[in-house]
Design an enzyme around this catalytic site. Structure first.
Site, short mmCIF file in Angstrom:
data_model
loop_
_atom_site.label_atom_id
_atom_site.label_comp_id
_atom_site.label_asym_id
_atom_site.label_seq_id
_atom_site.Cartn_x
_atom_site.Cartn_y
_atom_site.Cartn_z
CG ASN A 19 -1.71 1.33 1.30
OD1 ASN A 19 -2.67 1.51 0.55
ND2 ASN A 19 -1.31 2.25 2.16
CD GLU A 20 -1.32 5.64 0.30
OE1 GLU A 20 -2.46 6.01 -0.03
OE2 GLU A 20 -0.68 6.15 1.24
#
Length: 807
Positions: A415-416
């Site tokens: 995530n990210e």
């Protein structure tokens, strides 16, 4: 081995009333919960207790169990199996150190046949401070940037255990999944990994990959049975593959696309007689993600059984910060709420955990696709030992564990973190140090390809292929956080992503949840306990700046609470309708977030006490199978009809421009003919879009199963009747019915029933009525109420009343 454990603090800055005290321990569980049960600490979620428990970040704990057992017989294997230890543990049996652990995401198995005594035995698990360990690891491997202060990226533990912008900083420690003493001989099934697909002719194919642990060299065979069809193979060495074909299977479909039948898979290990067995439930379907380049860029479209799917979903975080309290029933209620809101996908976010079997089982049963992040979030991660080996071990374990689940749709690398390297200054900070790229590009895709080739893999979210910026709207997946952080929610329309896998807006929890856990006097958005439960940077400032262009910012806290909840609901629904109107270019809208892990002002649609916020009802409307929405196209407003069903949507749309008082100013009939799973754009005549008095008129477009409401100004600039409703409430078998009639245009009417009874829940909310229209709300509750309380000014709400409130 769950009964009879004891807990004692053995290191760190332990308060005097806890030092040298031994308390009963519940397993699975955690130290905080045991102290709470013993009355030694207040509830960690209450008021400012989280801050008062910061001493526990540095605490060391010892869990002890005395148990009676028989010594190992000749030829017998005895294993001590831990399904999960949180996190930095040393395990001893009868004074012998069996091993140490440093990964919450792994299970562990110790051979104890030489250490098990006849009679009384003692098992001890000592847990070091995870924070202290993580700091030591960071000192050894080198500092790497992260979204929050603690070095959660230096340890394989649930990242949000160290706090997040919606979660508490409590840093759990404990034996968090079951522990067993297993006795066996001959052989056992160490791993059962079914790969389930469907051949072109409709035959279901189940390839069961089996790994066997042996205690002897006796010949063994494995038998697999599905739908009355059995196949058997002899196990050579420690591995075997047995394939079962099932003709003309019933296909498993996501919610809204068909049924989701499950078949029983039974796997039996035999040495003449059965010696071990496993049971799984499987569903037959194919799943891919279409990323074939087109004239726009790179799509990201889930394709199930050959059919492209618009993913209507939400991000999922652990449903309680104390994850051992999460039951199958709680998970079922939460997933049922998602399905009732017309969702078909949940994304397990990378700062949490690999969820329990119960979670995936529930999603299998309900047809909810699961997007599974590997646990990496918002940070740079070292690729050196020992982290590399820990990541490989956990990934292998869970990829193999989850292959049987029909709901599992995608493995996602992180995530990210790709975005972080591109935009958050990491290259300068890292100065050449590793940051996780090899996990996402090499290790994890190789493990998925080896162990679960039936499912797609994505390197991250957001992600764009090749050397492109990872958060483009024309390629792959996008996270949209300019809205909320910096710009108004109307800026969702600035981009048309191929798939939006994160976007959202904050709002406080329901009133009953807020007042159960926060007791500031007076209750306000600036009280110390309220602010401790608002974890976002400048969260209240962003709430009020996001509110001001649309609704007044009230002074009274009760009005502020309703206004910020309403604005959250509107903001996210605005984004969902925009994204859905661009299908098939945009193929997914996954809201941040479905659920909360404690009582907090957050992006969630359902708060920590399982109560739906106004956002929940807005999502149910915006994700409806058939949607009408007014959207801009080429400089003009049009009516977009979204048909997410298998049937052609035909009929007639009645479009009317009304005054708030109920006078018709213009009307037209529009022919509706929208193919299945398609979007149609309908032109609106100029007279429908040209009000004589923009402050007092509204455009309403209706069919038998959908409605769009379009205003010509923001609420702050509209001449609403501040009291547009008459209402009565009567008792009915399920609770109470609230009958509401609009004497003037009333926007976003809601019955905030939890203000009257904590268990009260209304069947719908944010219902807009034109003058003369009526609506009945059903309030389900076990409480005996004065029905008139359900029509009181703080319970029966609308946007109109807010605009009459002094700012």
């Amino acid at each position: 081995m769950h009964d009879g454990w004891r807990l004692r603090a053995v290191g760190g800055p332990i308060p005097e009333h806890i030092a040298d005290v031994e308390v009963p321990a519940r397993i699975p569980g955690s130290a905080h919960l045991d102290l709470l049960a013993a009355g030694l600490i207040p509830d960690p979620y209450l008021d400012r207790t989280e801050a008062d428990l910061a001493w526990a970040h540095r605490a060391d704990w010892r869990f002890t169990l005395d148990f009676t057992a028989e010594a190992a017989r000749p030829g017998e294997r005895v294993d001590l199996a831990f399904d999960g230890l949180d996190t930095v543990a040393a395990v001893e049996l009868n004074g012998v150190v069996l091993g140490s652990t440093a990964n919450m995401h792994r299970s562990y198995r110790f051979d104890v046949r030489d250490h098990l005594r006849e009679g009384v035995n003692q098992l001890v698990v000592t847990l070091r401070s995870a924070l202290t360990f993580a700091e030591e690891q960071e000192a050894s491997l080198g500092w790497r940037d992260r979204a929050y202060g603690h070095p959660f990226n230096a340890i394989r533990k649930m990242a949000c255990s160290f706090g997040w912008d919606w979660g508490p900083d409590l840093q759990t420690a404990g034996i968090w999944r079951p522990v067993r003493l297993e006795r066996w001989d001959t052989a056992r099934l160490a791993e059962v990994r079914p790969l389930v697909t469907v051949d072109d002719d409709g035959t279901g194919r189940v390839e069961v990959h089996v790994t066997v642990d042996r205690a002897s060299d006796a010949p063994v065979a494995v038998e697999a049975t599905v739908d009355g069809r059995s196949e058997t193979v002899v196990v050579e060495g420690d591995r075997a593959v047995v394939t079962v074909l099932v003709p003309e299977v019933d296909l498993w479909w996501p919610a809204g696309y068909g049924d989701h039948p499950l078949y029983d898979l039974d796997v039996v290990l035999k040495a003449g007689e059965p010696v071990d067995e496993r049971h799984r439930r499987i569903g037959f379907r194919t799943i891919t993600v279409d990323t074939t380049p087109d004239d726009i860029g790179t799509p990201f479209t889930f394709v199930v059984n050959g059919e492209p799917i618009f993913a209507k979903g939400a991000n999922w975080i652990p449903d309680d910060h104390f994850v051992t309290r999460i039951t199958r029933d709680r998970l079922a209620r939460r997933v049922d709420q998602a399905v009732a809101a017309n969702m078909n996908l949940l994304r397990i976010w990378g700062g949490g955990i690999y969820e329990s079997e119960d979670f995936y089982d529930v999603c299998d049963e309900r047809g909810v696709l699961v997007w599974q992040d590997f646990p990496f979030a918002c940070a740079a991660y070292a690729e050196e030992s020992p982290l590399w080996e820990e990541v490989e071990a956990e990934a292998r374990e869970h990829v193999a564990r989850l292959t049987s689940h029909a709901s599992l749709a995608l493995w996602n690398g992180n995530n990210e973190n790709l975005w972080g390297f591109a935009d958050w200054g990491w290259p300068e900070q890292l100065q050449g140090r590793t940051w996780g790229l090899r996990y996402y590009q090499e290790l994890l895709p190789a493990i998925v390809a080896e162990l679960d080739p039936t499912r797609p893999y994505a390197p991250g979210s957001p992600y764009s292929p090749g050397d492109l910026h990872p958060n483009l709207d024309t390629h792959g997946t996008r996270h949209e956080w300019e809205v909320w952080n910096r710009v108004d929610y109307t800026h969702y329309r600035d981009f048309v992503p191929r798939f939006c896998s994160e976007f959202g807006f904050q709002g406080p929890p329901t009133w009953a949840t807020l007042t159960q856990w926060i007791h500031d006097e007076p209750l306000s958005s600036t009280g110390p306990a309220f602010l401790l439960h608002q974890k976002a940077e400048d969260g209240n400032g962003k709430l009020e700046r996001g509110l001001a262009p649309h609704l007044p910012v009230p002074e009274a806290f009760e009005d502020w609470h309703w206004a910020t909840q309403l604005n959250q609901a509107r903001a996210v629904a605005f984004g969902v309708e925009h994204f859905r109107s661009h299908w098939p270019r945009t193929a997914g809208a996954v809201v941040w977030q479905l659920n909360d892990c404690w009582p907090v002002t957050s992006w969630a649609a359902i708060d920590s006490e399982e109560r739906p916020k106004p956002l929940y009802y807005a999502l149910r409307h915006a994700f409806a199978p058939r949607l009408l929405t007014v959207q801009p196209r080429d400089g003009r407003d049009v009516l977009v009809a979204v048909n997410d069903t298998d049937e052609v949507w035909t009929g007639e749309v009645t479009a009317t421009r009304w005054t708030f008082a109920g006078e018709e100013r213009a009307a037209a009939k529009l022919a509706l003919d929208v193919p299945a799973r398609s979007v149609a754009v309908l032109d609106l005549a100029p007279e429908l879009l040209t009000p004589a008095d923009a402050e007092r008129e509204v455009l309403v477009a209706t069919t038998a199963d959908a409605r769009a409401v379009h205003l010509f100004r923001e609420d702050v600039d509209l001449a609403y009747d501040p009291s547009p409703l008459t209402a009565t409430a009567v008792a009915v078998p399920e609770g109470y019915r609230v009958d509401v009639r609009a004497t003037s245009f009333a926007r976003d009417v809601a019955v905030l029933a939890d203000r009257v009874a904590p268990d009260a829940e209304v069947d719908d909310a944010l219902v807009t009525l034109t003058a003369g229209e009526s609506h009945s709300f059903l309030v389900r509750t076990s409480a005996r109420l004065d029905p008139a309380a359900l029509t009181g000014p703080l319970v029966l709400r609308s946007a109109n009343g807010l605009c009459a409130v002094p700012a």
